[in-house]
Design a protein around this motif. Structure first.
Motif, PDB file in Angstrom:
ATOM      1  N   THR A 192       0.824  -1.211   0.000  1.00 25.65           N
ATOM      2  CA  THR A 192       0.000   0.000   0.000  1.00 25.65           C
ATOM      3  C   THR A 192       0.858   1.260   0.000  1.00 25.65           C
ATOM      4  N   GLY A 207       1.772   1.616  -3.560  1.00 28.40           N
ATOM      5  CA  GLY A 207       0.587   2.056  -4.293  1.00 28.40           C
ATOM      6  C   GLY A 207       0.290   3.516  -4.044  1.00 28.40           C
ATOM      7  N   LEU A 262       2.790   5.722  -5.877  1.00 25.91           N
ATOM      8  CA  LEU A 262       2.524   5.764  -7.324  1.00 25.91           C
ATOM      9  C   LEU A 262       1.142   6.335  -7.650  1.00 25.91           C
ATOM     10  N   HIS A 263       0.452   6.822  -6.622  1.00 31.98           N
ATOM     11  CA  HIS A 263      -0.898   7.395  -6.787  1.00 31.98           C
ATOM     12  C   HIS A 263      -1.864   6.383  -7.392  1.00 31.98           C
ATOM     13  N   LEU A 264      -1.723   5.145  -6.982  1.00 35.66           N
ATOM     14  CA  LEU A 264      -2.603   4.093  -7.503  1.00 35.66           C
ATOM     15  C   LEU A 264      -3.776   3.811  -6.560  1.00 35.66           C
ATOM     16  N   ILE A 265      -3.747   4.403  -5.400  1.00 37.64           N
ATOM     17  CA  ILE A 265      -4.806   4.141  -4.433  1.00 37.64           C
ATOM     18  C   ILE A 265      -5.908   5.169  -4.612  1.00 37.64           C
ATOM     19  N   LYS A 266      -7.118   4.678  -4.738  1.00 39.77           N
ATOM     20  CA  LYS A 266      -8.228   5.582  -5.046  1.00 39.77           C
ATOM     21  C   LYS A 266      -8.783   6.246  -3.782  1.00 39.77           C
ATOM     22  N   LEU A 316      -5.187   9.350   1.211  1.00 38.90           N
ATOM     23  CA  LEU A 316      -4.965   8.764   2.523  1.00 38.90           C
ATOM     24  C   LEU A 316      -3.470   8.580   2.732  1.00 38.90           C
TER      25      LEU A 316
END
Lengths: 325, 300
Positions: free
Chosen positions: B118, B121, B124-128, B131
């Motif tokens: 996480t 993630g 890499l700004h992959l978490i929607k 946070l």
């Protein structure tokens, strides 16, 4: 795994929806079982407004499903996860009030209401906001906050040696999942089966019940229904449902129906078809297909036809591929 | 002499203590550690020593070999209530090996999202979701994600023992836990359960979790959470939720706000549906109540 799938799952992991170990399960959907022998009856009853005679409509649907509750201790489990006056998160109070009346009329020995909201501590305050206290006669006398009920251990749930459930739930002869017809940003849809998340006690597992998220949302839905599905009946409030970014931030979507039946898998599959969602693509329904019927040929639709009430619910981008052809 | 508001709540608590020494969430039910801890804090120093000794004996019987505490007699698993037991131990002046085992357990628990997956993630700004996953915080149960409430309870507990056992690590986790709470503030200025944003949609804060979060960061400089106390005062004035009001009253008083005393009304017992924790929290947040027990006084 593509970027979209990773983004969805990583976000879910952070808020506790999936653990990283669940990625493979989402990539490879479970094969669809033919389900149990025979067919399941699901009644679709029109109810265009909450001011309709909901008790009469509900009675009609329950009779079409052949449910006998005489002498039983009935627990009504509404969906009261949060409250926002701007949208329709919860099972409408009029539906619950009608259910209390109907199950008494059908000869239940006892009708209780129980819920354990996932995010908020003050259950009675939310019940007040949702007009449960003002609409449902003697509400506080028949309501149990399942988050703070006494509990007993159940062996083998979710791979745990012991998992704890409220005594009010374990002691009920029949649990009526009084769910709301909503889209869900992790599960695709939240209907009668997902509604069982509210029977998991916050006093043990917290607010939210993050343990279920780490076990996996589809896995938890199936496990809860494996445990409680056989003593359950579903009545889904689709008079006004929720579309888009459900189950909390979506927008109201009138569907004008109550959907009910003893096979919760078949009820949810029917609701999906009404919402324009292909239930055979919904992961939790695929995984639960040994518990009940997903395929249309195995569901005996009573009351209205799906085609006559179908109204496509808006889906977030991540679930566009669930759209029913 | 306490007025009727405080005294009636304390009297209700005394009357609703179970035979085993604990308190239930609702009278007539089984004892749980959470309502027992708040009832004990509310009654601390009020001349109820014998009943508190019985309660403490029960609480200690719920400690597991790994140092954690089970939340009640039926549940054989350690949870976030370990923090509440540690707070009680500290207030009772207990500092033995079993208390240190609880500290060890709490220091060994971190939010499960604090991992390589996480964090990568997030980088890499992959978490929607907006946070911050760089902080450890505390979950409800070991192995789960971090949330505001268990983090706040653990901070209250660890601040009580700061400067003693494993002082450096305790101080580091306190600072990091406070930073987590500050990072999870909703855009409206308060806190919810711990997810200020989901799918890039800002989520609202709630009164009760705002109160708990403020207790967790008690001792930090107000400029680090500017406006939060004003919001808490507004929540307190506007919310219908008795529990929300009680948490906010407690938090505001701990932060030194001059909160008006509640109207002198007696506790209205509604029989089996009377909320034991609510009575305790309302008593704790009274001007003459034990709200100071939540303060991090003495911490460097």
């Amino acid at each position: 795994m593509n970027r979209r799938k990773f983004a969805l799952l990583a976000g879910a992991a952070v808020v506790g929806a999936y653990g990283g170990t669940k990625l493979q399960k989402v990539q490879k959907p479970a094969p669809l079982s033919d389900g149990p022998a025979g067919q399941s009856a699901v009644a679709i009853i029109r109810a265009r407004s909450y001011s309709d005679d909901l008790a009469a409509r509900m009675l009609e649907g329950i009779r079409q499903c052949g449910l006998d509750v005489r002498g039983q201790r009935v627990l009504l489990k509404p969906n009261l996860v949060e409250f926002d006056p701007a949208t329709v998160i919860n099972t409408n109070a009029a539906v619950i009030a009608a259910a209390v009346e109907v199950f008494h009329r059908l000869g239940a020995a006892e009708v209780q209401i129980g819920e354990g909201p996932g995010h908020r501590r003050d259950t009675l305050d939310m019940a007040d906001d949702a007009r449960y206290r003002s609409t449902i006669p003697k509400f506080e006398r028949i309501f149990t906050d399942l988050n703070r009920d006494d509990v007993s251990a159940v062996k083998g749930f979710g791979g745990e040696p012991e998992f704890y459930f409220p005594n009010t739930v374990l002691g009920a002869d029949l649990i009526v999942s009084l769910a709301k017809m909503k889209t869900h940003h992790w599960a695709g849809a939240t209907l009668s089966m997902k509604n069982f998340f509210g029977v998991v006690p916050g006093s043990v597992y917290g607010w939210p019940k993050n343990k279920l998220h780490y076990y996996g949302i589809p896995e938890s839905i199936v496990a809860l229904n494996r445990l409680f599905g056989k003593k359950s009946f579903a009545i889904v409030d689709g008079v006004v449902g929720m579309e888009g970014n459900g189950p909390i931030q979506g927008t109201p979507k009138p569907a004008g129906v109550l959907v009910m039946g003893s096979d919760l898998v078949a009820v949810d599959a029917t609701c999906c078809r009404i919402m324009g969602i292909d239930p055979e693509k919904v992961n939790y329904l695929r995984m639960a297909a040994d518990l009940g019927h997903v395929r249309p040929g195995r569901i005996e639709q009573r009351g209205e036809t799906i085609a006559s009430v179908r109204t496509n619910f808006a889906l977030i981008d991540d679930f566009k591929d669930l759209r029913l052809a | 002499m306490a007025g009727v508001y405080l005294e009636s709540r304390l009297q209700f608590l005394r009357a609703s203590q179970n035979a085993d020494g604990g308190w239930a969430y609702f009278p007539g039910k089984g004892s749980w550690l959470e309502p027992t801890s708040y009832a004990m804090l509310a009654l601390h120093g009020t001349g109820s020593d014998a009943s508190l000794d019985r309660a403490w004996k029960l609480v200690r019987s719920w400690q597991l070999p790994d140092g954690s505490f089970q939340p009640g007699g039926e549940v054989k698993e350690g949870t976030w209530v370990t923090a509440q037991a540690l707070t009680l131990a500290s207030i009772r002046g207990v500092n033995d090996a079993s208390v240190r085992a609880s500290v060890d357990w709490l220091l060994g628990v971190v939010g499960a999202e604090h991992n390589m997956w996480t964090r990568t993630g997030s980088f890499l700004h992959l978490i929607k979701a907006r946070l911050d996953v760089s902080h450890e915080g505390w979950p409800w149960l070991a192995g789960n994600a971090t949330w505001i409430e268990p983090t706040a309870h653990t901070l209250t507990a660890l601040k009580k023992i700061a400067g003693g056992y494993r002082a450096a690590e305790v101080d580091r986790r306190i600072r990091d836990g406070e930073d987590l709470i500050l990072s999870r503030r909703c855009t409206d200025g308060g806190w919810n359960y711990g997810t200020p944003n989901m799918l890039y949609v800002d989520l609202p804060s709630f009164p009760e979790t705002t109160g708990m979060a403020l207790l967790g960061i008690e001792g930090r400089k107000e400029r680090e959470f500017a406006g939060a106390l004003d919001l808490a005062e507004r929540f307190r004035a506007e919310t219908k939720s008795s529990s929300g009001k009680a948490w906010l009253q407690l938090a505001l008083r701990c932060h030194g706000r001059n909160v008006a005393a509640p109207v002198e009304s007696a506790w209205e017992s509604s029989g089996p549906s009377s909320d034991v924790m609510l009575a305790a929290l309302e008593a704790l947040g009274h001007p003459e109540g034990n709200y100071k027990l939540f303060r991090a006084e003495g911490r460097a």
